[in-house]
Motif scaffolding. Structure first.
Motif, PDB file in Angstrom:
ATOM      1  N   GLY A  96       0.806  -1.384   0.087  1.00 39.76           N
ATOM      2  CA  GLY A  96       0.314  -0.059   0.111  1.00 39.76           C
ATOM      3  C   GLY A  96       0.401   1.354  -0.134  1.00 39.76           C
ATOM      4  N   THR A  97       0.378   1.953  -0.133  1.00 37.98           N
ATOM      5  CA  THR A  97       0.547   4.017  -0.696  1.00 37.98           C
ATOM      6  C   THR A  97       1.262   4.317   1.014  1.00 37.98           C
ATOM      7  N   TYR A  98       0.628   3.852   1.973  1.00 34.12           N
ATOM      8  CA  TYR A  98       0.727   4.073   2.910  1.00 34.12           C
ATOM      9  C   TYR A  98       2.311   3.808   3.512  1.00 34.12           C
ATOM     10  N   ILE A  99       2.306   2.732   3.255  1.00 30.55           N
ATOM     11  CA  ILE A  99       3.673   2.639   3.578  1.00 30.55           C
ATOM     12  C   ILE A  99       4.710   3.318   3.265  1.00 30.55           C
ATOM     13  N   THR A 100       5.115   3.651   1.946  1.00 31.38           N
ATOM     14  CA  THR A 100       5.871   4.648   1.704  1.00 31.38           C
ATOM     15  C   THR A 100       5.505   5.679   1.992  1.00 31.38           C
ATOM     16  N   ALA A 101       4.531   5.875   3.004  1.00 32.19           N
ATOM     17  CA  ALA A 101       4.152   7.684   3.661  1.00 32.19           C
ATOM     18  C   ALA A 101       4.774   7.324   5.099  1.00 32.19           C
ATOM     19  N   VAL A 102       4.664   5.891   5.635  1.00 29.73           N
ATOM     20  CA  VAL A 102       5.092   6.182   6.758  1.00 29.73           C
ATOM     21  C   VAL A 102       6.380   5.713   6.360  1.00 29.73           C
ATOM     22  N   ALA A 103       6.539   5.605   6.272  1.00 27.61           N
ATOM     23  CA  ALA A 103       8.452   5.349   5.435  1.00 27.61           C
ATOM     24  C   ALA A 103       8.868   6.715   5.711  1.00 27.61           C
ATOM     25  N   GLN A 104       8.642   7.539   4.628  1.00 23.26           N
ATOM     26  CA  GLN A 104       8.741   8.747   5.014  1.00 23.26           C
ATOM     27  C   GLN A 104       8.784   9.631   5.794  1.00 23.26           C
ATOM     28  N   GLN A 105       7.691   8.984   6.941  1.00 18.70           N
ATOM     29  CA  GLN A 105       7.923  10.298   8.031  1.00 18.70           C
ATOM     30  C   GLN A 105       9.401   9.818   8.644  1.00 18.70           C
ATOM     31  N   ILE A 106       9.165   8.334   8.912  1.00 21.57           N
ATOM     32  CA  ILE A 106       9.930   7.166   9.788  1.00 21.57           C
ATOM     33  C   ILE A 106      11.939   8.357   9.537  1.00 21.57           C
ATOM     34  N   ARG A 107      11.616   7.996   7.869  1.00 20.48           N
ATOM     35  CA  ARG A 107      12.476   9.094   7.742  1.00 20.48           C
ATOM     36  C   ARG A 107      13.158  10.104   8.705  1.00 20.48           C
ATOM     37  N   ASP A 108      12.026  11.282   8.055  1.00 19.84           N
ATOM     38  CA  ASP A 108      12.208  12.571   8.739  1.00 19.84           C
ATOM     39  C   ASP A 108      12.485  12.526  10.142  1.00 19.84           C
ATOM     40  N   GLN A 109      12.038  11.712  10.906  1.00  9.57           N
ATOM     41  CA  GLN A 109      12.781  11.019  12.386  1.00  9.57           C
ATOM     42  C   GLN A 109      13.626  10.906  12.621  1.00  9.57           C
ATOM     43  N   LEU A 110      14.904  10.272  11.612  1.00 12.03           N
ATOM     44  CA  LEU A 110      15.667   9.345  11.758  1.00 12.03           C
ATOM     45  C   LEU A 110      17.141  10.463  11.123  1.00 12.03           C
ATOM     46  N   ASP A 111      16.379  10.993  10.039  1.00 12.05           N
ATOM     47  CA  ASP A 111      17.073  11.974  10.227  1.00 12.05           C
ATOM     48  C   ASP A 111      18.931  11.570  10.777  1.00 12.05           C
ATOM     49  N   ARG A 112      18.932  12.230  11.290  1.00 10.28           N
ATOM     50  CA  ARG A 112      20.139  12.673  11.803  1.00 10.28           C
ATOM     51  C   ARG A 112      20.793  11.191  12.776  1.00 10.28           C
ATOM     52  N   VAL A 113      20.171  10.640  12.835  1.00  9.77           N
ATOM     53  CA  VAL A 113      20.512   9.146  13.995  1.00  9.77           C
ATOM     54  C   VAL A 113      21.077   7.848  12.667  1.00  9.77           C
ATOM     55  N   GLU A 114      20.227   7.814  11.189  1.00  4.54           N
ATOM     56  CA  GLU A 114      20.282   7.287  10.865  1.00  4.54           C
ATOM     57  C   GLU A 114      21.791   6.598  10.487  1.00  4.54           C
ATOM     58  N   GLY A 115      23.231   7.395  10.385  1.00  8.09           N
ATOM     59  CA  GLY A 115      24.269   7.143  10.486  1.00  8.09           C
ATOM     60  C   GLY A 115      24.705   5.884  11.185  1.00  8.09           C
ATOM     61  N   GLU A 116      24.181   6.330  12.292  1.00 13.98           N
ATOM     62  CA  GLU A 116      24.637   5.291  13.707  1.00 13.98           C
ATOM     63  C   GLU A 116      24.276   4.178  13.640  1.00 13.98           C
ATOM     64  N   LEU A 117      22.819   3.678  12.822  1.00 15.24           N
ATOM     65  CA  LEU A 117      21.649   2.464  13.077  1.00 15.24           C
ATOM     66  C   LEU A 117      22.709   1.422  11.497  1.00 15.24           C
ATOM     67  N   THR A 118      22.632  -0.034  12.462  1.00 16.73           N
ATOM     68  CA  THR A 118      23.236  -0.975  11.906  1.00 16.73           C
ATOM     69  C   THR A 118      21.421  -0.747  11.143  1.00 16.73           C
ATOM     70  N   PRO A 119      21.856  -2.002   9.455  1.00 15.80           N
ATOM     71  CA  PRO A 119      21.097  -1.485   9.200  1.00 15.80           C
ATOM     72  C   PRO A 119      19.740  -2.890   9.759  1.00 15.80           C
ATOM     73  N   ARG A 120      19.951  -3.634  10.960  1.00 14.93           N
ATOM     74  CA  ARG A 120      19.117  -4.535  11.662  1.00 14.93           C
ATOM     75  C   ARG A 120      18.494  -3.657  12.590  1.00 14.93           C
ATOM     76  N   ASP A 121      19.440  -3.012  12.615  1.00 11.70           N
ATOM     77  CA  ASP A 121      18.616  -1.625  14.100  1.00 11.70           C
ATOM     78  C   ASP A 121      17.872  -1.023  13.399  1.00 11.70           C
ATOM     79  N   LEU A 122      18.286  -0.130  11.907  1.00 11.98           N
ATOM     80  CA  LEU A 122      17.089   1.076  11.310  1.00 11.98           C
ATOM     81  C   LEU A 122      16.416  -0.246  10.907  1.00 11.98           C
ATOM     82  N   GLU A 123      15.811  -1.659  10.606  1.00 12.46           N
ATOM     83  CA  GLU A 123      14.548  -2.626  10.662  1.00 12.46           C
ATOM     84  C   GLU A 123      13.907  -2.697  11.157  1.00 12.46           C
ATOM     85  N   ALA A 124      14.401  -2.260  12.209  1.00 14.39           N
ATOM     86  CA  ALA A 124      13.508  -2.501  13.953  1.00 14.39           C
ATOM     87  C   ALA A 124      13.227  -1.361  14.187  1.00 14.39           C
ATOM     88  N   ARG A 125      13.983  -0.055  14.528  1.00  8.88           N
ATOM     89  CA  ARG A 125      12.895   1.652  14.298  1.00  8.88           C
ATOM     90  C   ARG A 125      11.559   1.107  13.559  1.00  8.88           C
TER      91      ARG A 125
END
Length: 574
Positions: free
Chosen positions: A206-235
RNA sequence: GCGCCCGUAGCUCAGUCGGAUAGAGCAUCAGCCUUCUAAGCUGAGGGUCGCUGGUUCGAUUCCAGCCGGGCGCACCA
């Protein structure tokens, strides 16, 4: 009180007549059948009819007509209650009630107000109604809307007849669906960052998945680099879950639905409640191991086969959580558990009832209200719904298009076990023709009377202040009779978990009100010019106005009470 | 194949712990606003209550079989 005043008095009179006849040896039965009083179809058959005489015929070995005769002879306060008592053909007892008794209904409604229709059948008993319980993996769709409307109405009906009711939403925040949700959002997240990864098979498109992903991306913007892919997926999973559950709550809120309780599946797993619930089954000898998996011996209690609760790989099945969940419901001490299920889950009923029995309860402890899926049409063409492809009409869209009141009324118009056709184009296009407005309009019309009356300085009397004896017109008495049936409608509707009976009743009451409104006047004409011009017109005396205002007030009260039970608003203006 | 739900007016559906001439809305046709909201009212037409048996004084309602439609029969949720 579960009957109107009139029905109560008549029932009492009939019962004492039956008892009297038994004492004289005219009848021999030790227990009488339930006395139901029907409103006959034809006016010449009286106000209320009883079929007791006929149902006693075989056990008494007497002709129905003779039994009816005996009952009539033994009626003690006959003249105070009845205008006419007739015995017809096989053995119908047709009763015509004194208008004075009918008028008491208005006192009853006036005194009880919002409490009119309540009963104490369930007093002291606690009920848990679980409904909606949609996975927090996407927005609610139309089918959930129907379940929500029915669940809420069932809650309110049961509360109305005295049960202590809690509405609960079971949140499936554990297991495979959650993992898929996380993986789906994670994949979209990566895409938004310009990376392409394989989209999970069976993921949510669903398109809502992308919308949610976008929101999460805005929230995680600063810390993203510090997260492992595994952590990122959990987040992603955690945040998507929060986001979607929030959406669901918002949708329910705009639909006017509030849950008293939200129950998380994950807490059952974390607290080891699942293990404990299964251990208890093991202790009772209802769990066995086979081919590396653990099985619940549900076939012992009528299920068609045994069910896996713990898979070979050690994971619990969904059923294991559900067993623990219902174990928990029982532990919390509810006398009755009600589950509002989509009809596609009906196969699940026997195994859940087996769970009840496994823990030593009668299977009736769990009652299931089946809600057939909604067949959604748009302009006569069926809209197929699938969460997987993301193409479905959400509950939100329906609310926005037709309004919460109209949608609810529509969902509650039919027996929930039958298929419901919901044509969006039709609902939108004819929204003014929707039956909900018909009922609400009746209410608004009465409210308008109050406004006009107050403008003209006409006081609105209470039932005690007005002389109700002037209410003898068939249309007036007809309305009163309808009002007097309300408590029984509520009771029957509640006990059968069938809110549509209330919806139906309200439509009938509204119809009678509209007819009355068109035919009779409540307030005198504004100008007293030509009373004599229309010879047939009735004179609206101040006495009559007062009595009719009381009648209108009672109708308004019952309309409001009924709409309240259904969770639908009763507007004062339209 | 087995299980659950459903089959009532042209359409969407009420009604059924067995009762007296089966109901509503929509659609169609004909009428009703200088007076309390016409989002309303009045009237007309429209039915083998899926079929066949059974139980009963009486069945649209209960039972059995059949026909037709939907759904479900996972170590998915």
């Amino acid at each position: 009180m579960s009957q109107g005043v009139v029905q109560e008095k008549v029932t009492t009179a009939l019962l004492s007549a039956l008892d009297g006849a038994r004492q004289k040896g005219q009848l021999k039965a030790t227990a009488w059948p339930a006395l139901t009083l029907d409103a006959p179809k034809r006016p010449e058959w009286g106000d209320l009819a009883s079929t007791v005489a006929m149902s006693l015929a075989s056990s008494e070995q007497k002709a129905p007509h003779d039994i009816a005769q005996i009952i009539v002879e033994n009626l003690s306060q006959r003249d105070q209650i009845f205008d006419r008592v007739e015995i017809v053909r096989p053995g119908f007892l047709n009763l015509t009630i004194k208008p004075a008794l009918w008028q008491e209904v208005l006192h009853e409604v006036g005194e009880q107000g919002t409490r009119y229709g309540q009963a104490n059948i369930g007093t002291g008993r606690r009920v848990l109604v679980e409904y909606v319980s949609a996975n927090p993996t996407g927005p609610l769709h139309v089918g959930h809307g129907r379940g929500a409307a029915v669940g809420q109405a069932v809650c309110r009906l049961l509360a109305t007849i005295g049960y202590d009711v809690v509405g609960e939403y079971y949140v499936n925040d554990a297991g495979r669906q959650m993992k898929l949700l996380g993986a789906s959002v994670y994949a979209r997240y990566q895409e938004l960052s310009g990376r392409t990864i394989d989209f999970p098979e069976d993921g949510y498109h669903g398109t809502y998945i992308t919308a949610v992903a976008q929101q999460i991306r805005d929230q995680l913007d600063r810390v993203e680099g510090e997260l492992t892919p595994r952590d990122l997926e959990a987040r992603c999973r955690a945040l998507a879950y929060q986001e979607l559950l929030g959406l669901i709550r918002d949708d329910l809120k705009s639909f006017g639905i509030e849950f008293q309780s939200w129950f998380s599946e994950a807490t059952l797993l974390e607290s080891k409640a699942v293990e404990r619930a299964l251990d208890e089954l093991k202790t009772r000898g209802l769990l066995f191991e086979q081919e590396g998996a653990w099985w619940f011996r549900s076939s012992k209690y009528g299920d068609e086969k045994d069910r896996v609760v713990r898979k070979q790989d050690g994971e619990f099945t969904y059923l294991a959580s559900d067993i623990a969940y219902h174990h928990d419901k029982l532990r919390r001490g509810y006398d009755v558990l009600i589950n509002v299920f989509g009809a596609d889950h009906h196969g699940y009923i026997p195994r859940m009832q087996a769970v009840m029995q496994a823990y030593g309860h009668p299977k009736e402890r769990l009652q299931v209200v089946l809600v057939q899926l909604v067949k959604l049409l748009r302009g006569g063409v069926e809209v197929k719904m699938s969460k997987r492809t993301g193409e479905f009409i959400t509950m939100r869209e329906v609310i926005d298009e037709v309004g919460a009141d109209a949608a609810k009324f529509y969902f509650l118009m039919r027996d929930s076990t039958t298929h419901l056709e919901f044509d969006l184009e039709l609902a939108k296009q004819r929204s003014a023709d929707n039956p909900v407005y018909y009922v609400q309009y009746a209410h608004a019309r009465i409210c308008s009377l109050w406004r006009v009356a107050s403008e003209r300085g006409i006081a609105r009397p209470s039932a005690a202040e007005a002389d109700l004896t002037v209410l003898t017109d068939p249309d007036e008495l007809g309305l009163i009779k309808k009002l007097s049936a309300y408590p029984e409608v509520i009771q029957a509707s509640a006990l059968a978990f069938e809110p549509h009976r209330v919806t139906y009743y309200l439509q009938q009451l509204a119809a009678q009100l509209h007819t009355f409104y068109n035919k009779h006047r409540v307030l005198p004409p504004a100008t007293d010019q030509e009373h004599d011009e229309t010879a047939a017109a009735e004179i609206v005396t101040s006495k009559r106005t007062a009595a009719r205002l009381v009648l209108m007030g009672a109708v308004q009260q019952v309309l409001r009470n009924g709409l309240e039970v259904l969770g639908i608003s009763a507007p004062e203006h339209m």
